[in-house]
Scaffold this motif. Structure first.
Motif, short mmCIF file in Angstrom:
data_model
loop_
_atom_site.label_atom_id
_atom_site.label_comp_id
_atom_site.label_asym_id
_atom_site.label_seq_id
_atom_site.Cartn_x
_atom_site.Cartn_y
_atom_site.Cartn_z
N ARG A 177 -4.20 7.53 -4.33
CA ARG A 177 -5.02 7.89 -3.16
C ARG A 177 -5.23 9.40 -3.10
O ARG A 177 -6.34 9.88 -2.84
N HIS A 221 -1.81 -8.19 -0.16
CA HIS A 221 -1.26 -6.91 -0.63
C HIS A 221 -2.30 -6.12 -1.41
O HIS A 221 -2.44 -4.90 -1.23
N SER A 233 -4.99 -4.67 0.75
CA SER A 233 -4.43 -3.52 1.47
C SER A 233 -4.39 -2.28 0.59
O SER A 233 -4.66 -1.17 1.05
N ILE A 234 -4.05 -2.46 -0.68
CA ILE A 234 -4.04 -1.34 -1.63
C ILE A 234 -5.43 -0.74 -1.78
O ILE A 234 -5.61 0.48 -1.78
N TYR A 272 -6.54 1.12 1.41
CA TYR A 272 -5.77 2.36 1.56
C TYR A 272 -6.29 3.45 0.64
O TYR A 272 -6.39 4.62 1.03
N THR A 273 -6.65 3.09 -0.58
CA THR A 273 -7.04 4.08 -1.58
C THR A 273 -8.52 4.42 -1.53
O THR A 273 -8.92 5.55 -1.85
N TYR A 304 1.29 -4.63 -8.51
CA TYR A 304 1.20 -3.92 -7.24
C TYR A 304 1.28 -2.40 -7.43
O TYR A 304 1.57 -1.67 -6.49
N GLY A 305 1.03 -1.94 -8.63
CA GLY A 305 0.96 -0.50 -8.87
C GLY A 305 2.31 0.17 -8.99
O GLY A 305 2.49 1.30 -8.52
N SER A 314 9.07 -0.64 0.93
CA SER A 314 7.79 -0.73 1.64
C SER A 314 7.98 -1.23 3.06
O SER A 314 7.36 -0.73 4.00
N ILE A 335 0.64 4.21 -5.71
CA ILE A 335 -0.56 3.94 -4.94
C ILE A 335 -0.86 5.14 -4.04
O ILE A 335 -2.02 5.57 -3.91
N ARG A 366 0.83 -1.20 0.00
CA ARG A 366 0.00 0.00 0.00
C ARG A 366 0.87 1.26 0.00
O ARG A 366 0.38 2.36 -0.28
#
Length: 379
Positions: free
Chosen positions: A134, A181, A184-185, A188-189, A294-295, A331, A130, A125
């Motif tokens: 957000r 993961h 979580s992304i 978070y966003t 994973y961005g 991270s 990412i 995240r």
């Protein structure tokens, strides 16, 4: 100086990565524990760690750490975490938190009872783009969030040696080690409240060759046997999912939306990709597209001009992150700094705890146990 003392469990890619993360966060690594004496001794010497051993309880007693960092596969988390919490240690734990929701709940409740801090490292995240996405969503650049798509295909070699990733009891499976993961992304966003979830899994790898000597997860491809038809070769049976499709409904908190946001997670662990893996956020006024499972980026936006435009990463976001090229290491370091700052009384942003790890594990249980199919063969 009052540096926080950290004891690390695990000597492979994650164990060494966690140790580096806490060093960069300003902590002191006082010891490291692994399952093989020769390996843990070698890693400790290479990293300048004063204590090494194979007995976790003995290490807790000898090192008396403030924090423990759990960097082993998920199946080896439960007992060491309970031991650490009972010893009064704060805990930084990699994903998955446990192998099932019941174990995860017990870990969470013990930490809460002891009044100890916990950090759950589903940490992608904190990928730069990412964080960028957000911010754009918060600013209303795509209007009300409506849909999120997370599509990835890893094309993993089917003959990777049998190990922890192949079994439920060891914490394996793509839900434990990929979906955590991605979930979580999304939280978070979009927002931390996951309202509903449903899914399907596919156990499309029957077995894998058993090979000795694999200590580092990232080097396992180097141990694939040359002759897979060797009659003396042993094989292990895999009982976990290697592909999954999950749908979720998430309450939008980052930018308010009238209805829950629809989320699609589609991951194929054993199949090749044709185009880029990607993450897309669709809203009432536009969309954000990020390349990479994973961005990793780059990031594109579709808004006023009715065409995709690449947006550079804002300099202040780049400056706020550790100057580390490797996405995983950066991270981990970011999260380790958040925990150390919290323990040192320095105000910083919130981070995920065992409460999140427990919720994620329960959702994985739900998806694995799902039986939502409606038989239409007679229609």
């Amino acid at each position: 100086m009052n540096k926080k003392k950290v004891l690390v469990l695990g000597t492979g890619f994650a164990g060494q990565g966690h140790a580096k993360a806490f060093i960069d966060a300003g902590a002191e690594i006082v010891g490291i524990v692994g399952r093989t004496a020769s390996v843990v001794s070698e890693v400790a010497e290479k990293m300048g760690i004063p204590y090494s051993g194979t007995d976790w309880q003995a290490a807790l007693d000898a090192c008396k750490p403030d924090v423990v960092s759990i960097a082993t596969p998920g199946g080896a988390h439960y007992e060491p975490v309970l031991q650490a919490l009972n010893a009064g240690c704060h805990v930084f734990c990699d994903k998955p938190l446990a192998t099932n929701g019941d174990e995860a709940k017990e870990m969470m409740e013990l930490a809460e009872k002891k009044g100890l801090k916990t950090a759950f490292a589903s940490s992608f995240r904190f990928m730069p783009e990412i964080i960028h996405a957000r911010r754009l969503i918060q600013q209303g650049k795509i209007g009300e969030p409506r849909e999120v798509e997370l599509i990835s295909h890893f094309n993993l070699d089917k003959n990777i040696p049998f190990g922890w990733s192949h079994t439920i009891d060891a914490g394996g499976g793509r839900l434990n080690n990929n979906f955590t993961h991605l979930l979580s992304i999304v939280t978070y966003t979009i927002g931390e409240s996951i309202l509903a979830i449903s899914g399907d899994i596919r156990k499309d790898l029957a077995r894998a060759p058993k090979v000795a000597g694999v200590h580092n997860f990232t080097e396992r491809r180097n141990f694939i046997p040359e002759d897979l038809n060797d009659p003396n070769l042993e094989w292990g049976e895999s009982d976990v999912e290697w592909s999954y499709t999950v749908m979720a409904k998430v309450k939008a908190d980052t930018y308010p939306a009238e209805k829950p946001v629809s989320v699609l997670f589609k991951h194929g662990g054993l199949v090749p990709r044709f185009n880029e893996d990607h993450i897309v956020f669709h809203g009432s006024e536009g969309s954000i597209y990020i390349k990479g499972h994973y961005g990793a980026g780059p990031l594109y936006i579709w808004a006023d001009t009715n065409e995709w435009q690449e947006l550079p990463l804002p300099q202040d976001i780049s400056d706020s992150l550790p100057d580390i090229k490797d996405d995983t290491q950066r991270s981990w370091t970011y999260l380790a700094k958040l925990l150390i700052n919290d323990l040192s009384g320095v105000a910083d942003e919130p981070y995920q705890s065992f409460k999140d790890g427990y919720r994620y594990q329960r959702m994985i249980d739900i998806v694995r146990d799902s039986d939502n199919w409606v038989d239409t063969s007679a229609l």
